[in-house]
Design a protein around this motif. Sequence first.
Motif, short mmCIF file in Angstrom:
data_model
loop_
_atom_site.label_atom_id
_atom_site.label_comp_id
_atom_site.label_asym_id
_atom_site.label_seq_id
_atom_site.Cartn_x
_atom_site.Cartn_y
_atom_site.Cartn_z
N VAL A 253 0.85 -1.24 0.00
CA VAL A 253 -0.13 -0.11 0.06
C VAL A 253 0.80 1.16 0.12
O VAL A 253 1.90 1.42 0.72
N LEU A 254 0.66 2.04 -1.08
CA LEU A 254 1.54 3.26 -1.10
C LEU A 254 0.65 4.75 -0.87
O LEU A 254 -0.34 4.77 -1.34
N THR A 255 1.04 5.42 0.23
CA THR A 255 0.23 6.56 0.58
C THR A 255 1.39 7.85 0.51
O THR A 255 2.33 7.74 0.62
N PRO A 256 0.74 9.00 0.05
CA PRO A 256 1.78 10.07 -0.15
C PRO A 256 2.31 10.48 1.16
O PRO A 256 1.53 10.58 2.24
N ALA A 257 3.67 10.97 1.33
CA ALA A 257 4.07 11.25 2.39
C ALA A 257 4.30 12.67 2.58
O ALA A 257 4.69 13.04 3.91
N ASP A 258 4.06 13.42 1.77
CA ASP A 258 3.88 15.17 1.84
C ASP A 258 2.69 15.65 1.10
O ASP A 258 1.92 14.99 0.41
N THR A 259 2.58 16.93 1.44
CA THR A 259 1.37 17.55 0.71
C THR A 259 1.52 17.47 -0.72
O THR A 259 0.50 17.33 -1.57
N GLU A 260 2.82 17.86 -1.42
CA GLU A 260 2.83 17.79 -2.63
C GLU A 260 2.63 16.39 -3.40
O GLU A 260 2.07 16.53 -4.40
#
Length: 289
Positions: A253-260
């Motif tokens: 599972v891949l989730t964004p690590a920052d806002t960008e």
Amino acid sequence: MQRDELADFLRRRREAIRPAEVGISDGPRRRTSGLRREEVAMLAGMSVDYVVRLEQSRSSQPSPQLLGALARALRLSDDERDHLFHLAGHRPPPADGPAGQARAGLVRMLDLLGDTPALVLSDLGETLAQNRMSVLLAGDQTRFTGDRRYLAHRWFTEPAIRAGYPPEEQAHRDRQVVADLRAVAGRRSADPVVGGLVDRLRAASPAFRELWAEHEVAVRRADRKALLHPRVGRLLMDCETLVTPDQRQLLLVLTPADTEARERLALLRVLGVEEFPTGASGGGGTAGA
């Protein structure tokens, strides 16, 4: 091949699935609670005409590859998948063999994750199933055959795949891929499939051969990595790995690590699927590595 039984089984399984279970909107004009034939065709990557002929007992014998695609599209359990193969006149594939199928429970989890990129891998790095966002992020990684099924083989024999990672992270990725394969080889020391893959990689890639000799071992777990997508640019992603009890399949599972990264992933969702440029993430080196 039991054509009439196969047709009845496919039709009943199609009618038993709610569209929401496979990520399809259930609009107000829908007249059936199950899937339409065109929706099954879309999910399985085959023509609507072939699905119709299968359900009307008019088709030729479907190949194991087509049956595997239908099993994934219809969210069949392991027992239902084996029954499907028997009805079509084929021996069911072993769960961990080259034609292995993602566990039904893991495929359902892909559906539940919705807009979060996720995929099911074998312990040898074969992509067994992906959700839509994973395809948008990394291309269709289930299409490979032969040794190209294996992530390690693609990574060390197809240089263009490295375009999916920043240059400064590629050496670290080399070690991760080798160390993970080393851990699998230790667990499956008597398995000729694993031994054969390692031997072919040692012969094909001096870089792999050198790293393999160092005997580093590391099991795939949580990770953070930067991905270079050809359409939306750099995405910093957190990767969480859930492993089945027998360690033969895993859910990544891949989730964004920052806002960008979150904003760029949202943009990718809007852009939808288009053909990846040659050598870009669609080569299979991004989300699965």
